[in-house]
Design a protein around this motif. Structure first.
Motif, mmCIF file in Angstrom:
data_model
loop_
_atom_site.group_PDB
_atom_site.id
_atom_site.type_symbol
_atom_site.label_atom_id
_atom_site.label_comp_id
_atom_site.label_asym_id
_atom_site.label_seq_id
_atom_site.Cartn_x
_atom_site.Cartn_y
_atom_site.Cartn_z
ATOM 1 N N TYR A 102 0.844 -1.193 0.000
ATOM 2 C CA TYR A 102 0.000 0.000 0.000
ATOM 3 C C TYR A 102 0.878 1.241 0.000
ATOM 4 O O TYR A 102 1.884 1.314 0.719
ATOM 5 N N VAL A 103 0.523 2.211 -0.827
ATOM 6 C CA VAL A 103 1.177 3.520 -0.796
ATOM 7 C C VAL A 103 0.095 4.568 -0.603
ATOM 8 O O VAL A 103 -1.028 4.416 -1.095
ATOM 9 N N PHE A 104 0.424 5.619 0.133
ATOM 10 C CA PHE A 104 -0.568 6.631 0.482
ATOM 11 C C PHE A 104 -0.401 7.870 -0.390
ATOM 12 O O PHE A 104 0.707 8.413 -0.516
ATOM 13 N N GLN A 105 -1.498 8.290 -1.015
ATOM 14 C CA GLN A 105 -1.503 9.494 -1.843
ATOM 15 C C GLN A 105 -2.147 10.622 -1.041
ATOM 16 O O GLN A 105 -3.346 10.598 -0.761
ATOM 17 N N SER A 106 -1.344 11.605 -0.676
ATOM 18 C CA SER A 106 -1.864 12.702 0.140
ATOM 19 C C SER A 106 -2.451 13.830 -0.695
ATOM 20 O O SER A 106 -3.396 14.499 -0.274
ATOM 21 N N SER A 107 -1.903 14.052 -1.895
ATOM 22 C CA SER A 107 -2.399 15.133 -2.752
ATOM 23 C C SER A 107 -3.285 14.569 -3.845
ATOM 24 O O SER A 107 -3.101 13.439 -4.291
ATOM 25 N N ARG A 108 -4.253 15.361 -4.275
ATOM 26 C CA ARG A 108 -5.179 14.928 -5.327
ATOM 27 C C ARG A 108 -4.990 15.803 -6.549
ATOM 28 O O ARG A 108 -5.819 16.658 -6.852
ATOM 29 N N ILE A 109 -3.880 15.571 -7.223
ATOM 30 C CA ILE A 109 -3.573 16.386 -8.400
ATOM 31 C C ILE A 109 -3.411 15.524 -9.639
ATOM 32 O O ILE A 109 -2.659 15.860 -10.549
ATOM 33 N N GLY A 110 -4.131 14.386 -9.668
ATOM 34 C CA GLY A 110 -4.157 13.607 -10.883
ATOM 35 C C GLY A 110 -3.641 12.187 -10.737
ATOM 36 O O GLY A 110 -3.033 11.825 -9.728
ATOM 37 N N THR A 111 -3.885 11.395 -11.783
ATOM 38 C CA THR A 111 -3.459 10.001 -11.786
ATOM 39 C C THR A 111 -1.946 9.859 -11.939
ATOM 40 O O THR A 111 -1.374 8.868 -11.501
ATOM 41 N N GLY A 112 -1.302 10.843 -12.552
ATOM 42 C CA GLY A 112 0.143 10.760 -12.740
ATOM 43 C C GLY A 112 0.905 10.677 -11.426
ATOM 44 O O GLY A 112 1.696 9.748 -11.223
ATOM 45 N N PRO A 113 0.703 11.622 -10.492
ATOM 46 C CA PRO A 113 1.398 11.537 -9.203
ATOM 47 C C PRO A 113 1.058 10.270 -8.425
ATOM 48 O O PRO A 113 1.903 9.744 -7.689
ATOM 49 N N ALA A 114 -0.168 9.773 -8.589
ATOM 50 C CA ALA A 114 -0.547 8.532 -7.900
ATOM 51 C C ALA A 114 0.310 7.365 -8.380
ATOM 52 O O ALA A 114 0.885 6.620 -7.574
ATOM 53 N N ILE A 115 0.421 7.200 -9.692
ATOM 54 C CA ILE A 115 1.214 6.098 -10.244
ATOM 55 C C ILE A 115 2.691 6.279 -9.916
ATOM 56 O O ILE A 115 3.412 5.308 -9.645
ATOM 57 N N ALA A 116 3.168 7.504 -9.878
ATOM 58 C CA ALA A 116 4.587 7.764 -9.585
ATOM 59 C C ALA A 116 4.972 7.271 -8.197
ATOM 60 O O ALA A 116 6.133 6.907 -7.974
ATOM 61 N N LEU A 117 4.023 7.220 -7.282
ATOM 62 C CA LEU A 117 4.304 6.762 -5.925
ATOM 63 C C LEU A 117 4.736 5.297 -5.875
ATOM 64 O O LEU A 117 5.319 4.851 -4.890
ATOM 65 N N THR A 118 4.448 4.538 -6.925
ATOM 66 C CA THR A 118 4.703 3.091 -6.916
ATOM 67 C C THR A 118 6.081 2.733 -7.470
ATOM 68 O O THR A 118 6.423 1.549 -7.528
ATOM 69 N N LYS A 119 6.872 3.715 -7.882
ATOM 70 C CA LYS A 119 8.120 3.454 -8.606
ATOM 71 C C LYS A 119 9.045 2.500 -7.856
ATOM 72 O O LYS A 119 9.565 1.530 -8.425
ATOM 73 N N GLU A 120 9.270 2.728 -6.572
ATOM 74 C CA GLU A 120 10.213 1.900 -5.818
ATOM 75 C C GLU A 120 9.712 0.475 -5.646
ATOM 76 O O GLU A 120 10.504 -0.477 -5.587
ATOM 77 N N LEU A 121 8.395 0.298 -5.573
ATOM 78 C CA LEU A 121 7.830 -1.038 -5.397
ATOM 79 C C LEU A 121 7.802 -1.833 -6.703
ATOM 80 O O LEU A 121 7.833 -3.060 -6.685
ATOM 81 N N VAL A 122 7.746 -1.131 -7.828
ATOM 82 C CA VAL A 122 7.642 -1.806 -9.126
ATOM 83 C C VAL A 122 9.007 -2.178 -9.677
ATOM 84 O O VAL A 122 9.208 -3.276 -10.206
ATOM 85 N N GLY A 123 9.971 -1.267 -9.576
ATOM 86 C CA GLY A 123 11.269 -1.511 -10.204
ATOM 87 C C GLY A 123 11.129 -1.551 -11.713
ATOM 88 O O GLY A 123 10.504 -0.674 -12.307
ATOM 89 N N ASP A 124 11.657 -2.593 -12.342
ATOM 90 C CA ASP A 124 11.561 -2.739 -13.793
ATOM 91 C C ASP A 124 10.501 -3.757 -14.206
ATOM 92 O O ASP A 124 10.424 -4.135 -15.378
ATOM 93 N N ASP A 125 9.709 -4.233 -13.268
ATOM 94 C CA ASP A 125 8.682 -5.229 -13.596
ATOM 95 C C ASP A 125 7.579 -4.615 -14.458
ATOM 96 O O ASP A 125 7.308 -3.411 -14.382
ATOM 97 N N GLU A 126 6.934 -5.462 -15.253
ATOM 98 C CA GLU A 126 5.756 -5.019 -15.983
ATOM 99 C C GLU A 126 4.613 -4.774 -14.995
ATOM 100 O O GLU A 126 4.562 -5.379 -13.915
#
Length: 330
Positions: free
Chosen positions: A75-99
């Motif tokens: 789970y990652v927490f999104q504190s600001s509501r400024i679009g889907t882009g910042p939401a997806i960016a929060l997952t970068k460290e958990l995803v790595g290079d995986d599809e």
């Protein structure tokens, strides 16, 4: 492959129900909206899930951990509501290079998920719509790949709308493009959209195809949620839990009646979903969603959405209703 499911929205168009319950956990055809999404991905073999939570996020986390203990969920927490882009960016460290397979938290669709997962290309789910100005829109090139993506175009060049399903193979490019739209302040109506990052990916050479969904179920507003409930009940069929007590009642399929419910001297259906441990007496309920632990007595309800723990007594018009409840006797 990892699944990313953003469920941080407030569900403002489904007030008053989303004051106390995340939209993803609203009941629908005997399940929740989130159940339909997770079950589809789990059945396709995906075991790792990242949920982007925010408003009432603790309820999402508690529900997922209870309903899906076998899955690897983060789970990652999104504190600001400024679009889907910042939401997806929060997952970068958990995803790595995986599809990743991204599904917006109110998106229920019928599609060939195996064919999408097996494709060697990134893919985006689409459907033709009458008015695409409120959606992300895809324009196709001659070779079958997306040539251009634009979010909420004022003058659409296509009626091919994005439905909220994205399989991304080149995740490193996606995260680079998310950083790019942030640094360049590329927004639509003041929001950073995933659509603009995907357009950046195409500009940088990523090949993205579309796949058509067979049906796109709308869960955004009360009216469309009830329509979706009816469509899914027709697809799934009658679901009456064996622990439900039904006495002197008429059941008109398709309906869903949850465990522990007590139905007496009542007509239920068609297209009614009744939650767990709900008591309904001397009533007529059709085209409705009734939450769990509610008590309905002498009411006639049509096209209604009743939350959990509600008490409605009809003919006397003597009501004692808690907060965040909407009643229309018209």
């Amino acid at each position: 492959m990892k699944a990313i499911i953003p469920v941080a929205g407030t569900g403002a168009r489904l007030r008053p129900h989303t004051y106390t319950q995340p939209k993803a956990l609203l009941p629908l055809a005997g399940k929740t909206i989130l159940n339909f999404i997770v079950d589809q991905l789990k059945d396709a073999g995906i075991q790792e899930f990242i949920f982007i939570i925010g408003y009432l996020g603790e309820k999402i986390e508690e529900y997922v951990n209870y309903a899906y203990p076998e899955l690897n969920c983060r789970y990652v927490f999104q504190s600001s509501r400024i679009g889907t882009g910042p939401a997806i960016a929060l997952t970068k460290e958990l995803v790595g290079d995986d599809e990743v397979f991204i599904v917006m938290g109110d998106t229920i669709c019928d599609f060939d998920i195996k064919a999408v997962l097996d494709s060697p290309y990134s893919m985006i789910g689409v459907q033709k719509v009458d008015d695409p100005r409120g959606f992300g829109v895809a324009e196709m090139g001659r070779e079958g790949f997306i040539e251009h993506l634009v979010e909420k175009p004022k003058i659409p060049m296509s009626n091919t709308a994005l439905v909220g399903l994205y399989k991304i193979k080149e995740t490193h490019i996606m995260y680079e493009c998310l950083s790019h739209i942030f640094s360049q302040n590329i927004t639509t109506e003041g929001q950073f959209h995933l659509t603009d990052a995907l357009q950046c990916m195409i500009h940088r050479g990523a090949k993205i195809q579309t796949f058509k969904v067979k049906h796109w179920y709308d869960c955004g507003r009360k009216e469309t949620l009830l329509e979706t409930n009816a469509l899914l009940l027709k697809k799934i069929g009658n679901q009456v839990d064996p622990t439900a007590q039904i006495e002197n009642a008429i059941i008109k399929p398709p309906v869903s009646i949850g465990p522990g419910s007590k139905i007496s001297n009542t007509i239920i259906g068609p297209h009614a979903s009744i939650g767990a441990n709900t008591v309904i007496e001397q009533s007529v309920i059709r085209d409705c969603i009734i939450g769990s632990f509610s008590n309905l007595h002498e009411v006639v309800l049509d096209n209604s959405l009743i939350g959990n723990d509600a008490s409605v007594k009809g003919l006397s018009r003597n009501l004692n209703i808690g907060d965040n409840t909407e009643i229309d006797f018209g």
